[in-house]
Write a protein that holds these residues in place. Structure first.
Motif, PDB file in Angstrom:
ATOM      1  N   TYR B 256     -21.008  15.024  -9.456  1.00 18.92           N
ATOM      2  CA  TYR B 256     -21.930  16.419 -10.074  1.00 18.92           C
ATOM      3  C   TYR B 256     -23.436  15.800 -10.681  1.00 18.92           C
ATOM      4  O   TYR B 256     -23.334  15.267 -11.390  1.00 18.92           O
ATOM      5  CB  TYR B 256     -21.215  17.149 -11.058  1.00 18.92           C
ATOM      6  N   HIS B 257     -24.381  15.795  -9.684  1.00 17.96           N
ATOM      7  CA  HIS B 257     -25.523  15.352  -9.942  1.00 17.96           C
ATOM      8  C   HIS B 257     -25.662  13.948 -10.388  1.00 17.96           C
ATOM      9  O   HIS B 257     -26.240  13.542 -11.388  1.00 17.96           O
ATOM     10  CB  HIS B 257     -26.010  16.293 -11.278  1.00 17.96           C
ATOM     11  N   LYS B 276     -19.943  20.115 -17.091  1.00 13.45           N
ATOM     12  CA  LYS B 276     -21.223  20.485 -16.055  1.00 13.45           C
ATOM     13  C   LYS B 276     -21.973  21.632 -16.613  1.00 13.45           C
ATOM     14  O   LYS B 276     -23.223  21.589 -16.197  1.00 13.45           O
ATOM     15  CB  LYS B 276     -20.102  21.395 -14.924  1.00 13.45           C
ATOM     16  N   GLU B 277     -21.586  22.294 -17.559  1.00 12.67           N
ATOM     17  CA  GLU B 277     -22.534  23.386 -18.025  1.00 12.67           C
ATOM     18  C   GLU B 277     -23.665  22.544 -19.017  1.00 12.67           C
ATOM     19  O   GLU B 277     -24.636  23.021 -18.894  1.00 12.67           O
ATOM     20  CB  GLU B 277     -21.706  24.172 -19.376  1.00 12.67           C
ATOM     21  N   VAL B 279     -24.599  19.573 -18.127  1.00  8.30           N
ATOM     22  CA  VAL B 279     -25.313  19.018 -17.300  1.00  8.30           C
ATOM     23  C   VAL B 279     -26.428  19.733 -16.838  1.00  8.30           C
ATOM     24  O   VAL B 279     -27.861  19.387 -16.546  1.00  8.30           O
ATOM     25  CB  VAL B 279     -24.403  18.311 -15.931  1.00  8.30           C
ATOM     26  N   ASP B 280     -25.912  21.051 -16.412  1.00 14.66           N
ATOM     27  CA  ASP B 280     -26.972  22.072 -16.094  1.00 14.66           C
ATOM     28  C   ASP B 280     -27.915  22.303 -17.035  1.00 14.66           C
ATOM     29  O   ASP B 280     -29.286  22.522 -16.434  1.00 14.66           O
ATOM     30  CB  ASP B 280     -26.244  23.584 -15.782  1.00 14.66           C
ATOM     31  N   GLU B 281     -27.891  22.571 -18.138  1.00 11.90           N
ATOM     32  CA  GLU B 281     -28.619  22.815 -19.219  1.00 11.90           C
ATOM     33  C   GLU B 281     -29.704  21.586 -19.507  1.00 11.90           C
ATOM     34  O   GLU B 281     -30.815  21.826 -19.407  1.00 11.90           O
ATOM     35  CB  GLU B 281     -27.979  23.088 -20.546  1.00 11.90           C
ATOM     36  N   ARG B 283     -30.314  19.259 -17.063  1.00 11.77           N
ATOM     37  CA  ARG B 283     -30.951  19.390 -15.689  1.00 11.77           C
ATOM     38  C   ARG B 283     -32.144  20.153 -15.498  1.00 11.77           C
ATOM     39  O   ARG B 283     -33.312  19.744 -15.136  1.00 11.77           O
ATOM     40  CB  ARG B 283     -30.240  19.519 -14.583  1.00 11.77           C
ATOM     41  N   LYS B 284     -32.007  21.423 -16.370  1.00  4.60           N
ATOM     42  CA  LYS B 284     -32.998  22.319 -16.393  1.00  4.60           C
ATOM     43  C   LYS B 284     -34.260  21.967 -17.082  1.00  4.60           C
ATOM     44  O   LYS B 284     -35.285  22.321 -16.951  1.00  4.60           O
ATOM     45  CB  LYS B 284     -32.698  23.914 -16.944  1.00  4.60           C
ATOM     46  N   LYS B 288     -32.107  13.763 -16.310  1.00 12.71           N
ATOM     47  CA  LYS B 288     -31.380  13.191 -15.361  1.00 12.71           C
ATOM     48  C   LYS B 288     -29.813  12.827 -15.925  1.00 12.71           C
ATOM     49  O   LYS B 288     -29.605  11.744 -16.010  1.00 12.71           O
ATOM     50  CB  LYS B 288     -31.949  12.292 -14.661  1.00 12.71           C
TER      51      LYS B 288
END
Lengths: 292, 395
Positions: B256-257, B276-277, B279-281, B283-284, B288
């Motif tokens: 995942y990324h 994952k949440e 990571v998403d936050e 990444r926004k 990295k």
């Protein structure tokens, strides 16, 4: 002849092993449509050491204490496959794996009502590991973990009443037998397998190594255990005593004196009296004394 | 068909699709709902199976051992103390090369007694010779049971599969699950065709004593099969994708990324949803961050881990279990993946969190990321309570 037998010769049991005699009688009486589930122990070790096996029926060994549970799974699978009606399931083990470490699994099997015959070969100690005391070791018997010494007369407790424990589960058939009485074994195995539900048979099987008697005396020693009243032969169907091995009781010394495990008692009348009391109790309890 | 189901119900539905002929059950929280659901299915005639209520987990495992040895597909589920209690049977099933799927509802180990989630139970049995798959959500739980039987019963494998699902978080969590259709399951998972079984028509002996002349090769054979499983599990995952449409890639790991990541967290199970949440936050915000989720802990995909992480500067391994007296179990494996290799992350730091059901929050994950510097952390417990430590150790 040998190729037809279900328990083949060439296994590695000691000379005079009562369990080897018993196990052969059990499987030959049960016939080829039988699946055998074996606890760990002498029988498992001497009959099934890779790459050889004495068993000419489907046979499985898993662990020390779980034959009754594995057999439950075998039986359930046979029911699922629609093959139970013409297949016997026999679970078997020694006294340690039955009365001690495997008692819970056995109780579960008996209570759940599986159509399985459980056979306990009772040689009255953990023989496979070198003669340690089990719950079925008799009173005052010397074993490597109930030795005789200045402060010890051997095993401090009488045998656990396994036949009564099995019977208390409300099972349809329970019997005791002895390797000295072979036709009785054959009859009881066949009878047990003709009855649906959980069955328990306990067989007295001398161990020359552990009991310290001459190997040619196996059957004689087993016979004396019965004739003195120390090993009552009984048979129960639906909780009712339907047969018993009647005897003209012999004094317990005759049984004790031929075995090294009781040698320390022979100079002690008090100790012999205590064992005679056990025999007398059995004789009275089951009405074993032959009339006239 | 998509349905909102409790995780335990989803497992029961998945097991029903696999049509086991024998089910053994013994209650232990948080696994109990699974066997309750199956008991009801059998009672109402929806599922044709022999349902055996045993007197212990030791016997639960022994019953399914006997059933599979007789040539019938079987199922049982357990958790925590139950798994440890059946431990010797767990080893036995693998040693006897009997195919089986068992659910482990992951729960902490006593003492102190604690019914909540971590992964100490299944991790403690990692050396038993089973394939262990760790699910992130209940869709995976369902799919891994189907794949589990397919993998386990293949003649090239003949090893049991443990589907590990986080207790309460997944077993008692309600999620939308796409339940496979029976017809498709029939194509993916044909009826069990045993290689060997207890059958009076062809008597064999199983479970023989193997002395020093023979024992070692049996262990070697399992090791080799588990190595082969690293190739075989991806094949089954591909078959699964072709029939059901869900793509688990190699089903050994999930990336995942990770491709361009500067920091990667490695973890297993449901906590990966939380990661994952985060990571998403991040990444926004242009940071990295990535996640490497281990699905197959046994066999462990060392080569895949090496390839994915070799150029990542900083790696955090998050364990929900401990190997007391050593590095934490997942960290041991991740570090081992780089032993003697030319490339390796600058730092592989090890963190333990969530033992005994303590929540792992997005803040816990951020805490780990903050601590992920060039300096490698040997083993750090996250979210410890200083006031409780003070009671134990004083000031």
């Amino acid at each position: 002849m040998e190729t037809d037998t279900l328990f083949k010769p060439g296994h590695t049991a000691c000379a005079g092993c009562g369990q080897a005699i018993g196990a052969k009688l059990v499987i030959e009486s049960a016939g080829p449509n039988t699946i055998v589930v074996n606890n760990t122990g002498c029988l498992e070790v001497f009959s099934a050491k890779y790459p050889e096996s004495a068993w000419n029926v489907p046979w499985i060994h898993s662990l020390f204490e779980n034959a009754a549970a594995v057999a439950s799974g075998v039986e359930a699978a046979l029911i699922y496959l629609g093959k139970k009606a013409n297949t016997n399931v026999i679970a078997q083990g020694g006294d340690g794996s039955t009365a001690d470490i495997g008692l819970q699994a056995l109780s579960g099997m008996l209570e759940r009502g599986h159509d399985i015959l459980y056979v306990c070969y009772d040689n009255e100690a953990y023989m496979n590991t070198g003669v340690q005391r089990s719950g079925l070791t008799p009173f005052s018997s010397a074993t490597t973990t109930s030795p005789v010494g200045a402060k010890s007369f051997g095993n401090i407790r009488p045998k656990k009443p396994m036949p009564e424990i099995a019977l208390a589960h409300g099972i349809p058939y329970m019997a005791t037998c002895s390797s000295a009485f072979m036709q009785d074994i054959q009859r009881k195995i066949k009878k047990a397998l003709s009855i649906k539900g959980p069955k328990y048979i306990q067989m007295h099987v001398p161990c020359p190594l552990g009991w310290r008697h001459e190997s040619e005396l196996t059957l004689q020693v087993a016979k004396l255990a019965v004739e003195t009243g120390l090993y009552p032969i009984v048979e129960y169907e639906n909780g009712v005593l339907i047969s018993k091995g009647e005897i003209t009781p012999k004094p317990v010394e005759e049984y004790l004196k031929v075995q090294g495990r009781f040698k320390h008692l022979l100079t002690n009348p008090e100790a012999i009296k205590q064992i005679q009391d056990i025999a007398d109790y059995n004789i009275q309890k089951y009405g074993l004394k032959k009339e006239g | 068909m998509k349905e909102l189901l409790e995780g335990s119900r989803a497992v029961a539905e998945a097991v029903k699709l696999c049509k086991p002929g024998v089910i053994s059950a013994y209650p232990i929280t948080p696994q109990t709902h699974i066997v309750e659901e199956l008991a009801q299915m059998v009672a109402s005639g929806e599922l044709d199976s022999q349902f055996i209520n045993v007197e212990s987990e030791h016997s639960a495992a022994s019953v399914v051992l006997g059933a599979v040895a007789t040539g019938v597909r079987a199922f049982t589920a357990t958790s925590s103390q139950g798994l440890l209690y059946m431990g010797e049977v767990v080893f036995n099933i693998a040693g006897m090369r009997l195919p089986l799927v068992m659910t482990c509802a992951n729960r902490a180990i006593s003492a102190p007694i604690n019914i909540w989630n971590d992964q100490q139970d299944s991790i403690s049995l990692r050396d038993a010779g089973w394939i262990q798959l760790y699910a992130e959500n209940n869709q995976e739980v369902v799919d891994f049971h189907l794949m589990g039987y397919r993998i386990s019963e293949d003649k090239s494998m003949m090893l049991p599969v443990m589907v590990c699902m986080d207790g309460f978080i997944l077993t008692h969590g309600m999620e939308m699950v796409d339940m496979p259709e029976q017809e498709k399951v029939g194509i993916f998972l044909p009826p069990y065709q045993p290689l060997y079984k207890l059958d009076p028509a062809f008597p064999i002996s199983m479970g023989l004593l193997a002395d020093p002349d023979y024992y070692m090769e049996t262990r070697f054979a399992i090791k080799e099969t588990l190595k082969d499983a690293l190739q075989f599990i991806p094949k089954v995952a591909l078959e699964f994708k072709n029939i059901f449409g869900r793509d688990y890639k190699d089903c050994l790991v999930e990336e995942y990324h990770t491709k361009d990541a500067e920091k990667v967290i490695v973890a297993m199970g449901s906590v990966c949803g939380t990661i994952k949440e985060v990571v998403d936050e991040f990444r926004k915000k242009g940071k990295k961050i990535g996640l490497l989720r281990i699905i197959s802990f046994r066999p462990f995909p060392y080569q895949r881990v090496y390839e994915i992480l070799k150029d990542i500067p900083r790696v955090a391994v998050l364990d929900k279990s401990v190997s007391l007296g050593a590095y934490s179990p997942l960290a041991i494996e991740i570090k081992a993946a780089f032993a003697g290799k030319k490339k390796a992350p600058q730092a592989i730091s090890s963190f333990v969190a969530g033992l005994g059901g303590r929540d792992i929050t997005p803040e816990s994950i951020k805490d780990i990321l903050r601590k992920l510097t060039q300096k490698e952390i040997d083993l750090e417990f996250i979210d410890l309570k200083p006031e409780l430590l003070k009671e134990s150790y004083g000031d």
